[in-house]
Motif scaffolding. Structure first.
Motif, mmCIF file in Angstrom:
data_model
loop_
_atom_site.group_PDB
_atom_site.id
_atom_site.type_symbol
_atom_site.label_atom_id
_atom_site.label_comp_id
_atom_site.label_asym_id
_atom_site.label_seq_id
_atom_site.Cartn_x
_atom_site.Cartn_y
_atom_site.Cartn_z
ATOM 1 N N UNK A 99 0.846 -1.185 0.000
ATOM 2 C CA UNK A 99 0.000 0.000 0.000
ATOM 3 C C UNK A 99 0.884 1.238 0.000
ATOM 4 N N UNK A 100 0.704 2.113 -0.984
ATOM 5 C CA UNK A 100 1.552 3.289 -1.115
ATOM 6 C C UNK A 100 0.743 4.557 -0.864
ATOM 7 N N UNK A 101 1.256 5.415 0.010
ATOM 8 C CA UNK A 101 0.567 6.657 0.349
ATOM 9 C C UNK A 101 1.205 7.881 -0.309
ATOM 10 N N UNK A 102 2.336 7.711 -0.953
ATOM 11 C CA UNK A 102 2.990 8.832 -1.611
ATOM 12 C C UNK A 102 3.848 8.299 -2.744
ATOM 13 N N UNK A 103 4.195 9.155 -3.716
ATOM 14 C CA UNK A 103 5.009 8.702 -4.839
ATOM 15 C C UNK A 103 6.444 8.432 -4.413
ATOM 16 N N UNK A 104 7.139 7.732 -5.261
ATOM 17 C CA UNK A 104 8.567 7.451 -5.075
ATOM 18 C C UNK A 104 8.847 6.645 -3.825
ATOM 19 N N UNK A 105 7.908 5.788 -3.440
ATOM 20 C CA UNK A 105 8.147 4.889 -2.321
ATOM 21 C C UNK A 105 8.001 3.450 -2.811
ATOM 22 N N UNK A 106 8.553 2.546 -2.064
ATOM 23 C CA UNK A 106 8.432 1.146 -2.421
ATOM 24 C C UNK A 106 9.383 0.290 -1.621
ATOM 25 N N UNK A 107 9.189 -1.011 -1.669
ATOM 26 C CA UNK A 107 9.988 -1.940 -0.871
ATOM 27 C C UNK A 107 11.327 -2.259 -1.518
ATOM 28 N N UNK A 108 12.155 -2.963 -0.778
ATOM 29 C CA UNK A 108 13.474 -3.389 -1.242
ATOM 30 C C UNK A 108 13.657 -4.877 -0.972
ATOM 31 N N UNK A 109 14.456 -5.518 -1.806
ATOM 32 C CA UNK A 109 14.814 -6.922 -1.623
ATOM 33 C C UNK A 109 16.315 -7.028 -1.430
ATOM 34 N N UNK A 110 16.747 -7.707 -0.354
ATOM 35 C CA UNK A 110 18.183 -7.880 -0.160
ATOM 36 C C UNK A 110 18.667 -9.117 -0.914
ATOM 37 N N UNK A 111 19.983 -9.295 -0.959
ATOM 38 C CA UNK A 111 20.580 -10.368 -1.748
ATOM 39 C C UNK A 111 20.156 -11.743 -1.247
ATOM 40 N N UNK A 112 20.021 -11.913 0.071
ATOM 41 C CA UNK A 112 19.645 -13.210 0.623
ATOM 42 C C UNK A 112 18.251 -13.627 0.168
ATOM 43 N N UNK A 113 17.313 -12.693 0.188
ATOM 44 C CA UNK A 113 15.960 -12.997 -0.273
ATOM 45 C C UNK A 113 15.947 -13.312 -1.759
ATOM 46 N N UNK A 114 16.710 -12.548 -2.537
ATOM 47 C CA UNK A 114 16.780 -12.787 -3.974
ATOM 48 C C UNK A 114 17.335 -14.173 -4.274
ATOM 49 N N UNK A 115 18.335 -14.595 -3.530
ATOM 50 C CA UNK A 115 18.930 -15.918 -3.746
ATOM 51 C C UNK A 115 17.916 -17.019 -3.472
ATOM 52 N N UNK A 116 17.135 -16.873 -2.399
ATOM 53 C CA UNK A 116 16.136 -17.887 -2.064
ATOM 54 C C UNK A 116 15.044 -17.942 -3.122
ATOM 55 N N UNK A 117 14.573 -16.777 -3.566
ATOM 56 C CA UNK A 117 13.536 -16.723 -4.586
ATOM 57 C C UNK A 117 14.022 -17.334 -5.897
ATOM 58 N N UNK A 118 15.256 -17.008 -6.285
ATOM 59 C CA UNK A 118 15.803 -17.527 -7.536
ATOM 60 C C UNK A 118 15.946 -19.038 -7.489
ATOM 61 N N UNK A 119 16.350 -19.573 -6.339
ATOM 62 C CA UNK A 119 16.551 -21.018 -6.205
ATOM 63 C C UNK A 119 15.237 -21.781 -6.345
ATOM 64 N N UNK A 120 14.116 -21.138 -6.027
ATOM 65 C CA UNK A 120 12.818 -21.801 -6.116
ATOM 66 C C UNK A 120 12.241 -21.781 -7.521
ATOM 67 N N UNK A 121 12.859 -21.033 -8.440
ATOM 68 C CA UNK A 121 12.380 -20.953 -9.825
ATOM 69 C C UNK A 121 10.927 -20.483 -9.867
#
Length: 327
Positions: A99-121
Motif C-alpha cells: 500500500x503506497x501513500x505517496x510517490x517514489x516509495x516502495x519496498x526493497x529486496x536484499x541479496x539473501x531474499x533474492x537468492x532464495x527466490x531464484x533457487x525456487x524458480x
C-alpha cells in the motif's frame, strides 16, 4: 558501503506476502496439504491454488522480513515442493501486496531474499495499491485485468506457447497495468569520477547529479541529492512497459563490467550500489513481475533491488521526465 535502503516509514506498508502454488497435479495437491498450505480454491477446481501467508503474523514494512518468515514456516519442505513441481503442470509464485501513500516509495529486496527466490524458480509479483487524495484506496480495474491470475484459478490465456516454461504472467511490451517503467543501476558516493564512469559505460544511457542538486520525480515531490549520484538507465533504450525487459537489458550492460563496477563501489567514498526499478501505474493499482531469470541475475550479482512506485490521480504520469535536475 550501504547497499540497501531500509524503508520503515509510514509512506507505504506491506500487509502480507504469500507463497502460492497453482497446480493441476493430484500429487502436488496432496503434497501441499501435507505441508500445511491452505487451499484457496474448491477441491473440485481443475486448477487448485494453495498458499501460505504472513498476514497477521509479521508486522514489518520490509519484504525481506516477510520472506524470511515464509522460509522458516516451510523449512526444508520447500525443496520437496520444488522437486514435485518440476515434473508437473504446476507453478510457484510469491505475491506481495504493498500500500503506497505517496510517490517514489516502495519496498526493497536484499541479496539473501533474492537468492532464495531464484533457487525456487518462481515468479515474483508485487501488487501495489495507491491512496487517492480523498484517502481512499484506488481499486479501479485496469484494462485487460483478466490476463492476471485470479483466486479462482489460472486464466489459460496467460500460458502462451512462447513462454518456456509456461508462466502465469508472460512478458508483454504492453503490460496492462503499467503506464511506464524502467530499471537502473543506482550508485551514490561522496565523489564520483564521471569520466571514469563514462569510459566504462559510455554517456548515452547514463545520468549524473552532483551533491546538492535538486531533483523532481514528476509527481511534484522534490529532494536534494545527499551525495554524488550516477545512474545507468534502461529508458529510453528499451521500449516496453514490462519491467522484465528492462532488467534483462540492464543485465546485458552490467554483467561484462560488474567486477570493475564493484571495485569502484568498494572504495571508501562509496555509499550505495543497488538496482532500482521504477514503475508507474495506469489506474492506481497493479504491479510488476519478475521471472526466475531476473531474480537469478540479481542474486548472482549480489545487487539489492529497490522499487519505486508512482501514480498520479490528475494524469501527470510522464515517466520520461523522471529524475531531471531542477535549475
Amino acid at each position: 558501503m550501504t547497499n540497501a535502503t531500509s524503508q520503515t516509514c509510514d509512506e507505504f506498508s506491506i500487509p502480507f506476502v504469500e507463497l502460492r502454488c497453482l497446480t493441476t497435479s493430484e500429487e502436488v495437491r496432496r503434497l501441499c496439504l501435507e505441508l500445511g498450505l491452505d487451499a484457496a480454491t474448491s477441491s473440485q477446481s481443475e486448477t487448485a491454488t494453495f498458499k501460505t501467508s504472513t498476514e497477521n503474523e509479521v508486522e514489518s514494512n520490509r519484504i525481506d522480513s516477510h520472506i524470511a518468515h515464509i522460509r522458516r514456516k516451510l523449512g526444508s519442505s520447500v525443496d520437496r515442493l520444488r522437486a514435485a513441481l518440476s515434473d508437473s503442470n504446476s507453478w510457484l509464485q510469491i505475491y506481495t501486496l504493498s500500500w503506497s501513500r505517496s510517490p517514489s516509495t516502495g519496498p526493497s529486496l536484499d541479496a539473501e531474499s533474492l537468492q532464495w527466490l531464484a533457487a525456487l524458480d518462481l515468479e515474483f509479483t508485487i501488487a501495489v495499491l495507491f491512496e487517492s487524495a480523498s484517502g481512499d484506496w484506488i481499486l479501479r480495474v485496469h484494462r485487460q485485468a483478466n490476463v492476471h491470475h485470479e483466486e479462482s484459478g489460472i486464466n489459460r490465456e496467460c500460458l502462451r506457447p512462447h513462454c518456456s516454461p509456461p508462466r502465469l504472467i508472460p512478458m508483454d511490451v504492453d503490460y496492462p497495468s503499467a503506464d511506464g517503467t524502467f530499471a537502473a543501476i543506482h550508485f551514490e558516493a561522496d565523489h564520483i569520477d564521471v569520466d571514469e564512469m563514462n569510459s566504462l559505460f559510455g554517456r548515452e544511457h547514463c545520468i549524473f547529479h552532483n551533491k546538492g542538486d535538486l531533483l523532481d520525480d514528476t509527481s511534484g515531490f522534490f529532494w536534494k541529492c545527499d551525495y554524488d549520484t550516477w545512474q545507468l538507465k534502461s529508458e529510453p533504450a528499451v521500449d516496453s512497459l514490462d519491467l522484465r525487459h528492462h532488467v534483462d537489458w540492464l543485465e546485458a550492460q552490467i554483467t561484462p563490467r560488474l567486477s570493475k563496477l564493484r571495485e569502484i563501489a568498494n572504495r571508501p567514498s562509496a555509499r550505495k550500489l543497488v538496482v532500482r526499478c521504477y514503475w508507474w501505474s495506469t489506474e492506481g493499482h497493479g504491479g510488476p513481475a519478475l521471472w526466475p531469470k531476473q531474480l537469478l541475475w540479481l542474486s548472482q550479482s549480489n545487487l539489492p533491488c529497490e522499487f519505486r512506485f508512482y501514480f498520479s490521480t490528475d494524469g501527470r504520469n510522464d515517466f520520461r521526465v523522471s529524475m531531471k535536475a531542477k535549475n
